[in-house]
Design an enzyme around this catalytic site. Sequence first.
Site, PDB file in Angstrom:
ATOM      1  N   CYS A 191       0.821  -1.228   0.000  1.00 25.15           N
ATOM      2  CA  CYS A 191       0.000   0.000   0.000  1.00 25.15           C
ATOM      3  C   CYS A 191       0.849   1.270   0.000  1.00 25.15           C
ATOM      4  CB  CYS A 191      -0.946   0.007   1.193  1.00 25.15           C
ATOM      5  SG  CYS A 191      -2.190  -1.288   1.087  1.00 25.15           S
TER       6      CYS A 191
HETATM    7  N1  COA Z   1     -19.416  -8.500  10.337  1.00 25.83           N
HETATM    8  C1  COA Z   1     -19.817  -8.466  11.620  1.00 25.83           C
HETATM    9  N2  COA Z   1     -18.991  -8.604  12.658  1.00 25.83           N
HETATM   10  C2  COA Z   1     -17.703  -8.839  12.380  1.00 25.83           C
HETATM   11  C3  COA Z   1     -17.211  -8.903  11.072  1.00 25.83           C
HETATM   12  C4  COA Z   1     -18.139  -8.743  10.029  1.00 25.83           C
HETATM   13  N3  COA Z   1     -17.765  -8.786   8.736  1.00 25.83           N
HETATM   14  N4  COA Z   1     -15.897  -9.144  11.103  1.00 25.83           N
HETATM   15  C5  COA Z   1     -15.538  -9.208  12.395  1.00 25.83           C
HETATM   16  N5  COA Z   1     -16.638  -9.040  13.178  1.00 25.83           N
HETATM   17  C6  COA Z   1     -16.723  -9.074  14.647  1.00 25.83           C
HETATM   18  C7  COA Z   1     -15.704 -10.015  15.226  1.00 25.83           C
HETATM   19  O1  COA Z   1     -16.240 -11.315  15.263  1.00 25.83           O
HETATM   20  C8  COA Z   1     -15.502  -9.447  16.626  1.00 25.83           C
HETATM   21  O2  COA Z   1     -16.550  -9.854  17.447  1.00 25.83           O
HETATM   22  P1  COA Z   1     -16.294 -10.275  18.986  1.00 25.83           P
HETATM   23  O3  COA Z   1     -15.751  -9.028  19.622  1.00 25.83           O
HETATM   24  O4  COA Z   1     -17.644 -10.659  19.442  1.00 25.83           O
HETATM   25  O5  COA Z   1     -15.288 -11.376  18.909  1.00 25.83           O
HETATM   26  C9  COA Z   1     -15.675  -7.937  16.405  1.00 25.83           C
HETATM   27  O6  COA Z   1     -16.375  -7.784  15.169  1.00 25.83           O
HETATM   28  C10 COA Z   1     -14.369  -7.171  16.349  1.00 25.83           C
HETATM   29  O7  COA Z   1     -13.521  -7.796  15.374  1.00 25.83           O
HETATM   30  P2  COA Z   1     -12.095  -7.238  15.011  1.00 25.83           P
HETATM   31  O8  COA Z   1     -11.515  -8.017  13.891  1.00 25.83           O
HETATM   32  O9  COA Z   1     -11.277  -7.109  16.257  1.00 25.83           O
HETATM   33  O10 COA Z   1     -12.524  -5.792  14.458  1.00 25.83           O
HETATM   34  P3  COA Z   1     -11.728  -4.439  14.427  1.00 25.83           P
HETATM   35  O11 COA Z   1     -12.458  -3.451  15.216  1.00 25.83           O
HETATM   36  O12 COA Z   1     -10.264  -4.625  14.684  1.00 25.83           O
HETATM   37  O13 COA Z   1     -11.877  -4.025  12.889  1.00 25.83           O
HETATM   38  C11 COA Z   1     -10.618  -4.009  10.841  1.00 25.83           C
HETATM   39  C12 COA Z   1     -11.366  -4.843  11.878  1.00 25.83           C
HETATM   40  C13 COA Z   1      -9.964  -4.950   9.854  1.00 25.83           C
HETATM   41  C14 COA Z   1     -11.584  -3.096  10.128  1.00 25.83           C
HETATM   42  C15 COA Z   1      -9.542  -3.141  11.559  1.00 25.83           C
HETATM   43  O14 COA Z   1      -8.793  -3.911  12.447  1.00 25.83           O
HETATM   44  C16 COA Z   1      -8.599  -2.460  10.605  1.00 25.83           C
HETATM   45  O15 COA Z   1      -8.981  -1.820   9.656  1.00 25.83           O
HETATM   46  N6  COA Z   1      -7.274  -2.527  10.876  1.00 25.83           N
HETATM   47  C17 COA Z   1      -6.278  -1.911  10.072  1.00 25.83           C
HETATM   48  C18 COA Z   1      -6.204  -2.676   8.828  1.00 25.83           C
HETATM   49  C19 COA Z   1      -5.296  -2.057   7.791  1.00 25.83           C
HETATM   50  O16 COA Z   1      -5.067  -0.892   7.733  1.00 25.83           O
HETATM   51  N7  COA Z   1      -4.761  -2.889   6.970  1.00 25.83           N
HETATM   52  C20 COA Z   1      -3.922  -2.443   5.962  1.00 25.83           C
HETATM   53  C21 COA Z   1      -4.243  -3.188   4.763  1.00 25.83           C
HETATM   54  S1  COA Z   1      -3.283  -2.479   3.513  1.00 25.83           S
END
Ligand code: COA
Length: 374
Positions: A157
Amino acid sequence: MAQTVLIRGSGLYTPEHSISNEELVESFNQYVANYNSEHADAIARGDTEPLVPSAAEFIEKASGIKSRYVLDREGVLDPERMRPRLRTRGNDEPSVMCEIGEAACREALAQAGMAAEDVDGVIVACSNMQRAYPAVAVELQAALGIEGWGYDMNVACASAAFGIQTAADAVRNGSARAVLVVSPEICSGHLNFRDRDSHFIFGDAATAVLVTGSETGPEPGDFEVLGTRLRTQFSNNIRNNAGFLNRSEDPPRSDADRLFVQNGRKVFKDVVPMVSELIGGHLRDLDIDPHSVRRFYLHQANLGMNEYIARRVLGRDATRDDAPVILDEYANTSSAGSVIAFHKHRADIAAGDIVVLSGFGAGYSAGSVVMRRH
Ligand code: COA
């Protein structure tokens, strides 16, 4: 004498079709329902875990993403398929990357009032390469009718920022008069649309930035590159194993390990300090007060992450005017994201204003480009 380095034009290709969170979730949840019903007996016996549905509200709340553009909507939304249907092109046809990159380049050239004859190099800097070689940049160079050279580089990225530094160095040392830095990102080809944690993250787009020197000095509207800074630090928290050494036919298994995977929480924690320290230190070394920066064009992966980074650099909450957001409409378009933000939100930057473009992601990798408008 070292050349002044200027960004004179930018271009954007946006695919025709978009998918809303609701549409994406509907297809995902149909896949989940189909899977759970096909495996009902094993699930009842406790031999298989049931799949869990996704939710549009979660996606917007966790990421800020509302929709994404994709090159093929039907294949992605078909619950029996869940991957884009992109016809394999013959060797005598333009590649998809070449086609979408060319559209972005033509806009950047037109905006700069420059022609292929004025450009010496093409750097395709992006995450999602559709083939090993010949370099897409060389194909694009031929499509545009540019003499000179082209090559591909991949720093995930952060690729556009790394490409801009490479182009700026070439212009500054006189090895090229002007270079196109192109980021054609077919993210949908590498995304696992069956993975609940990440199926919503990416979209497709292509961008181009025209980096040039000037015999006659900057023209009004040019963005002069005051400095660039890059940083990498190895991590497996964002990874894609696609590649010819990683075929999965022996033993046969799903291709999930050859698509995008990440530990999103860890990425968030590691990359926020890395990027804010990079940008903060870069501005300090250029003797620029972060408060005097007119706008930050940050990589567009996650809204919360951008808000944290901007807050750490500025010492206060950033407004959408300080750090524009395009990921709500485009999702994460990998290296294209910060350039899309720049392209769409540069018209109101006044002469003398300082702006920062920053890409960051897998590697980990991060880059900062500080510019002043003329
Ligand atoms: N729909 C509904 N719920 C979902 C879900 C979905 N698609 N995906 C995950 N969840 C739930 C999980 O099961 C978890 O539930 P729990 O707390 O009951 O276990 C909860 O949501 C939190 O999950 P988590 O993965 O910890 O979410 P998050 O708040 O960390 O958000 C991202 C996830 C990926 C959006 C976030 O971590 C992010 O964007 N990080 C940076 C990523 C990035 O910049 N990457 C670079 C790529 S170039």
